[in-house]
Write a protein that holds these residues in place. Structure first.
Motif, short mmCIF file in Angstrom:
data_model
loop_
_atom_site.label_atom_id
_atom_site.label_comp_id
_atom_site.label_asym_id
_atom_site.label_seq_id
_atom_site.Cartn_x
_atom_site.Cartn_y
_atom_site.Cartn_z
N LYS A 57 0.82 -1.38 0.16
CA LYS A 57 0.15 0.04 0.05
C LYS A 57 0.99 1.15 0.06
O LYS A 57 1.78 1.12 0.48
CB LYS A 57 -1.00 -0.06 1.32
N GLY A 58 0.51 2.22 -0.71
CA GLY A 58 1.15 3.58 -0.61
C GLY A 58 0.23 4.74 -1.30
O GLY A 58 -1.20 4.43 -1.26
N GLY A 112 -6.22 19.42 -4.03
CA GLY A 112 -6.92 18.69 -5.16
C GLY A 112 -7.30 17.40 -4.74
O GLY A 112 -7.95 17.12 -3.82
N GLN A 113 -6.84 16.14 -5.29
CA GLN A 113 -7.43 14.95 -4.99
C GLN A 113 -5.90 14.16 -4.22
O GLN A 113 -6.27 13.00 -3.77
CB GLN A 113 -7.67 14.00 -6.13
N SER A 114 -4.87 14.98 -4.10
CA SER A 114 -3.72 14.32 -3.25
C SER A 114 -3.58 14.67 -2.09
O SER A 114 -3.67 15.88 -1.76
CB SER A 114 -2.76 14.80 -4.33
N LEU A 115 -3.26 13.69 -1.24
CA LEU A 115 -3.00 13.89 0.07
C LEU A 115 -1.58 14.40 0.53
O LEU A 115 -0.63 13.69 0.23
CB LEU A 115 -3.38 12.57 0.99
N ILE A 116 -1.46 15.51 0.97
CA ILE A 116 -0.02 16.05 1.11
C ILE A 116 0.34 16.38 2.43
O ILE A 116 1.51 16.52 2.92
CB ILE A 116 0.02 17.46 0.51
N LEU A 142 -18.61 11.67 7.64
CA LEU A 142 -17.58 12.06 6.53
C LEU A 142 -16.46 12.62 7.03
O LEU A 142 -15.82 13.12 5.94
CB LEU A 142 -18.47 12.89 5.59
N GLN A 143 -16.30 12.61 8.19
CA GLN A 143 -15.03 13.36 8.69
C GLN A 143 -13.66 12.60 8.58
O GLN A 143 -13.47 11.67 9.31
CB GLN A 143 -15.18 13.50 9.96
N LEU A 144 -12.95 12.81 7.48
CA LEU A 144 -11.82 11.90 7.07
C LEU A 144 -10.45 12.28 8.09
O LEU A 144 -10.03 11.07 8.38
CB LEU A 144 -11.05 12.45 5.69
N ALA A 145 -10.80 13.17 9.04
CA ALA A 145 -9.72 13.25 10.00
C ALA A 145 -9.84 12.44 11.18
O ALA A 145 -9.22 12.00 12.19
CB ALA A 145 -9.63 14.68 10.43
N ASP A 146 -11.04 11.86 11.35
CA ASP A 146 -11.62 10.99 12.29
C ASP A 146 -10.78 9.69 12.15
O ASP A 146 -10.62 8.76 13.31
CB ASP A 146 -13.15 10.35 12.25
N PHE A 147 -10.08 9.42 11.20
CA PHE A 147 -9.42 8.04 10.88
C PHE A 147 -8.14 8.42 11.73
O PHE A 147 -7.31 7.32 12.15
CB PHE A 147 -8.87 8.12 9.26
N PHE A 148 -7.70 9.65 12.17
CA PHE A 148 -6.42 9.78 12.54
C PHE A 148 -6.43 9.93 14.31
O PHE A 148 -5.44 10.38 14.83
CB PHE A 148 -5.89 11.14 11.98
N THR A 149 -7.70 10.12 14.90
CA THR A 149 -8.02 10.16 16.23
C THR A 149 -8.27 8.93 17.02
O THR A 149 -8.57 8.97 18.22
CB THR A 149 -8.78 11.26 16.27
N LYS A 150 -8.71 7.69 16.37
CA LYS A 150 -9.04 6.78 17.16
C LYS A 150 -8.96 5.41 16.22
O LYS A 150 -8.81 5.34 15.08
CB LYS A 150 -10.59 6.81 17.37
N LYS A 195 -13.18 2.32 4.21
CA LYS A 195 -13.77 3.62 3.50
C LYS A 195 -12.76 4.75 3.44
O LYS A 195 -12.58 5.61 2.48
CB LYS A 195 -15.02 3.88 4.18
N PHE A 196 -12.05 4.87 4.61
CA PHE A 196 -11.14 6.06 4.77
C PHE A 196 -9.93 5.91 3.94
O PHE A 196 -9.73 6.91 3.46
CB PHE A 196 -10.92 6.25 6.33
N ILE A 197 -9.47 4.82 4.03
CA ILE A 197 -8.45 4.53 2.99
C ILE A 197 -8.45 4.93 1.69
O ILE A 197 -7.68 5.39 0.83
CB ILE A 197 -7.98 3.02 3.24
N SER A 198 -9.77 4.27 1.21
CA SER A 198 -9.97 4.69 -0.24
C SER A 198 -10.04 6.27 -0.63
O SER A 198 -9.44 6.85 -1.55
CB SER A 198 -11.23 4.10 -0.73
N LYS A 199 -10.68 6.93 0.59
CA LYS A 199 -10.97 8.43 0.26
C LYS A 199 -9.49 9.07 0.42
O LYS A 199 -9.48 10.22 -0.13
CB LYS A 199 -11.66 8.91 1.40
N LEU A 200 -8.71 8.65 1.19
CA LEU A 200 -7.27 9.18 1.43
C LEU A 200 -6.36 9.04 0.40
O LEU A 200 -5.26 9.45 0.33
CB LEU A 200 -6.47 8.86 2.77
N GLY A 201 -6.86 8.35 -0.83
CA GLY A 201 -5.71 7.86 -1.77
C GLY A 201 -4.77 7.02 -1.62
O GLY A 201 -3.73 7.04 -2.27
#
Length: 387
Positions: A216-217, A254-258, A355-363, A372-378
């Motif tokens: 994964k990357g 854009g669509q890129s997580l930086i 829909l809060q993507l940052a929720d993935f980074f707090t728990k 779901k979150f991995i697909s949205k984070l690219g």
């Protein structure tokens, strides 16, 4: 010592006489950095004041970017002739080894295609799993067991804590291309001073997760907008030992997580709204720094930057700092969010918690939420990459 691979000035049978070690002492690396910077500035490069490892050169319609990490240099730009001239200049001064188009840099594999660029650390992941002796282990589907809360002094102290610390260091480096490990790395790095068996068990679970998806990357599409967008979240009182809250955010170009981060807040928040407001402040600081870098790289972006938060009370504080009497104790630096909102730099908006993507980074989440979150984070798999 034997001449390194790619060094063509040595005749057959000749050896290099080592006078100074670049990595052994503090002074040589500092002197090397000073000398390299002076030579690059003399050539015409400008050193970024926001990241001293970044150099850029404007020359007519040509734009070159140079990134330095000790003695490893990555050059990019719009003019291949200009890049070749810079490499020739550095070779005359220092005798460099030209590896051609970037395919592997500092343990990061770069795979280019018509649709974009894919970054991953597959070999590094497999080395971690192999060194842990877990090549034959059963893969895990989540970085941590869902809902797991780690505390200090739980279980028996590890007899060899160095092994735990070394693994945490490697996971921290792996986090550069694996945002899905951000939360687990933050949790485990809290206990490097005195790791216990419960912490090691969580470490083993993370390795099992890596074993299941080593490829994964991050995928960066070739065609993407230059619109900045940020997500910010907080987990109030997440640390069971100190009752401090966690800040989590991610930033898209854009669509890129930086940019992404999980970090424990330095003070104890008295309410979820306060914790969310502090998280907003940390995210705004990151956005301000990114805006400086994008300006150096001549990447245009529009303001105000859309800023998603799932806490309505925190958004009310942004719009009106006297929204509630309990906000009077907040530090002045927290109100950076309101100042940037008034200046038109950010535009905070409400978003649903689902829909809060940052929720993935707090728990620690379950399998369905992680997918779901991995697909949205690219984050994609190497063998399934669009490139």
């Amino acid at each position: 010592m034997h001449p390194p691979e790619g060094y063509k000035k040595a005749s057959p049978g000749q050896l290099c006489h080592l006078k100074r070690s670049l990595y052994g002492l503090k002074q040589p690396s500092r002197q090397w950095n000073t000398e390299l910077c002076l030579k690059l500035l003399a050539y015409g490069f400008t050193q970024s004041v926001h990241d001293h490892c970044l150099f850029f050169l404007h020359s007519g319609h040509s734009f070159l970017i140079l990134v330095v990490y000790v003695d490893d240099v990555l050059i990019s730009g719009s003019d291949e002739g200009g890049i070749a001239a810079v490499k020739s200049y550095l070779d005359r001064l220092f005798t460099i080894k030209d590896l051609g188009y970037a395919k592997y840099f500092l343990g990061i594999e770069l795979a280019r295609g018509d649709k974009g660029l894919f970054l991953n650390q597959r070999k590094y992941v497999l080395d971690i799993v192999q060194d842990a002796g877990m090549l034959d282990c059963k893969p895990a589907s989540t970085p941590l067991p869902p809902g797991l809360k780690l505390v200090a002094q739980q279980g028996d102290p590890l007899p060899t804590p160095d092994k735990y610390r070394r693994l945490i260091g490697r996971l921290l480096y792996l986090n550069m291309t694996r945002p899905d490990l951000t939360y687990v790395v933050q949790q485990l790095s809290q206990f490097v001073n005195s790791p216990h068996s419960s912490h090691w068990d969580a470490d083993v679970h993370a390795i099992r997760y890596l074993k299941g998806n080593p490829s994964k990357g991050l995928f960066y599409p070739a065609s993407s907008s230059s619109c900045l967008e940020a997500y910010s979240d907080a987990d109030w009182g997440a640390c069971l030992d100190t009752r401090k809250s966690l800040t989590g955010y991610c930033v898209f170009l854009g669509q890129s997580l930086i940019a992404w981060k999980t970090k424990k807040q330095v003070t104890i928040s008295r309410s979820p709204a306060e914790a969310e407001y502090r998280a907003l402040g940390n995210t705004v600081c990151e956005l301000q720094w990114l805006s400086y870098l994008l300006h150096d790289l001549q990447v245009p972006f529009t303001t105000p930057i859309t800023f998603w938060c799932d806490n309505q009370a925190a958004l009310h504080i942004v719009e009106n700092p006297v929204f509630h009497e309990r906000t009077k104790h907040l530090e002045i630096d927290c109100h950076l969010v309101r100042n940037k909102f008034k200046d038109g730099f950010v535009l905070p908006k409400k978003i649903s918690s689902s829909l809060q993507l940052a929720d993935f980074f707090t728990k620690s989440l379950g399998v369905a939420a992680i997918v779901k979150f991995i697909s949205k984070l690219g984050i994609v798999d190497l063998h399934q990459s669009p490139a």
